[in-house]
Design an enzyme around this catalytic site. Structure first.
Site, mmCIF file in Angstrom:
data_model
loop_
_atom_site.group_PDB
_atom_site.id
_atom_site.type_symbol
_atom_site.label_atom_id
_atom_site.label_comp_id
_atom_site.label_asym_id
_atom_site.label_seq_id
_atom_site.Cartn_x
_atom_site.Cartn_y
_atom_site.Cartn_z
ATOM 1 N N SER A 181 81.553 121.671 -2.268
ATOM 2 C CA SER A 181 82.399 121.735 -1.078
ATOM 3 C C SER A 181 82.481 123.188 -0.636
ATOM 4 O O SER A 181 81.443 123.808 -0.393
ATOM 5 C CB SER A 181 83.784 121.145 -1.388
ATOM 6 N N HIS A 220 80.320 118.868 1.418
ATOM 7 C CA HIS A 220 81.281 118.576 2.481
ATOM 8 C C HIS A 220 80.958 119.432 3.706
ATOM 9 O O HIS A 220 80.864 120.652 3.611
ATOM 10 C CB HIS A 220 82.713 118.864 2.011
ATOM 11 N N ASP A 247 87.262 116.148 -5.562
ATOM 12 C CA ASP A 247 86.140 115.234 -5.364
ATOM 13 C C ASP A 247 85.082 115.476 -6.446
ATOM 14 O O ASP A 247 84.772 116.619 -6.772
ATOM 15 C CB ASP A 247 85.531 115.445 -3.972
#
Length: 201
Positions: free
Chosen positions: A20, A47, A140
């Site tokens: 991310s 992401h 995540d």
């Protein structure tokens, strides 16, 4: 063309990576250091801002010896190819290495979700799954790493102490017993060693 002996030697059948915040730089470091004859496919969730067309595949492709492409529905994964989850779509792997994209609900506020990718990889590949969590905020990847471990797969994480953003590596370390925790610059070599069976945990 890869020789069959190289493919048969692979201890894993797939590598899945989740990242991310700070992930573009981390992916450049990892994917840029993998050899052109890396013998298994890679699938990646980074992401991305869904409001902008992404040039991530182009950026990574210029810096990596592997072929890097945005995943498309019904793509079939293959050795030496990196499939990236497109912005705002979950990426899932199905039996036979067939990919699908989903616009289903966000998971932990994100889409694409590393958790969903890792869970699908765990279900299809079991102990032949190798997943890697890099820099990022949030958690995540932690639940997905748990699914991978529960089916006998292997989890590698960037060291939170050297990660640009510690959230995802810390979350996975709290959720599961991570097999290898490494500084970013050591991850590519570890992936090669694990896949080729020259490195043990």
């Amino acid at each position: 063309m890869l020789g069959p002996s190289r493919l048969q030697a692979a201890a894993y059948e797939i590598v899945a990576i989740g990242s991310s915040a700070g992930g573009v730089k981390a992916l450049l470091a990892v994917l840029g250091a993998l050899p052109v004859d890396f013998p298994v496919p890679l699938v990646v969730v980074q992401h991305l801002d869904p409001r902008h067309d992404t040039i991530l595949a182009d950026i990574l492709d210029r810096r990596s010896r592997l072929r890097i492409k945005m995943a498309e529905p019904d793509d079939v994964i293959g050795p030496g190819v990196v499939h990236l989850a497109p912005p705002d779509r979950h990426l899932l792997v199905h039996p036979g290495g067939v990919l699908s994209l989903s616009a289903s609900e966000h998971v932990k506020f994100v889409r694409p979700s590393a958790d969903l990718l890792f869970e699908s990889v765990a279900e299809v590949y079991g102990p032949s799954a190798l997943v890697c969590v890099l820099t990022g905020t949030g958690s995540d990847g932690a639940a997905g790493a748990g699914a991978v471990k529960s089916r006998g797969g292997t989890v590698v994480s960037e060291d939170p102490e050297t990660a640009e953003f510690k959230g995802m590596p810390q979350a996975v370390a709290k959720a599961v017993s991570v097999d290898l925790v490494l500084p970013l610059d050591d991850i590519a070599d570890a992936l090669v060693g694990l896949v080729e069976g020259t490195r043990t945990l």
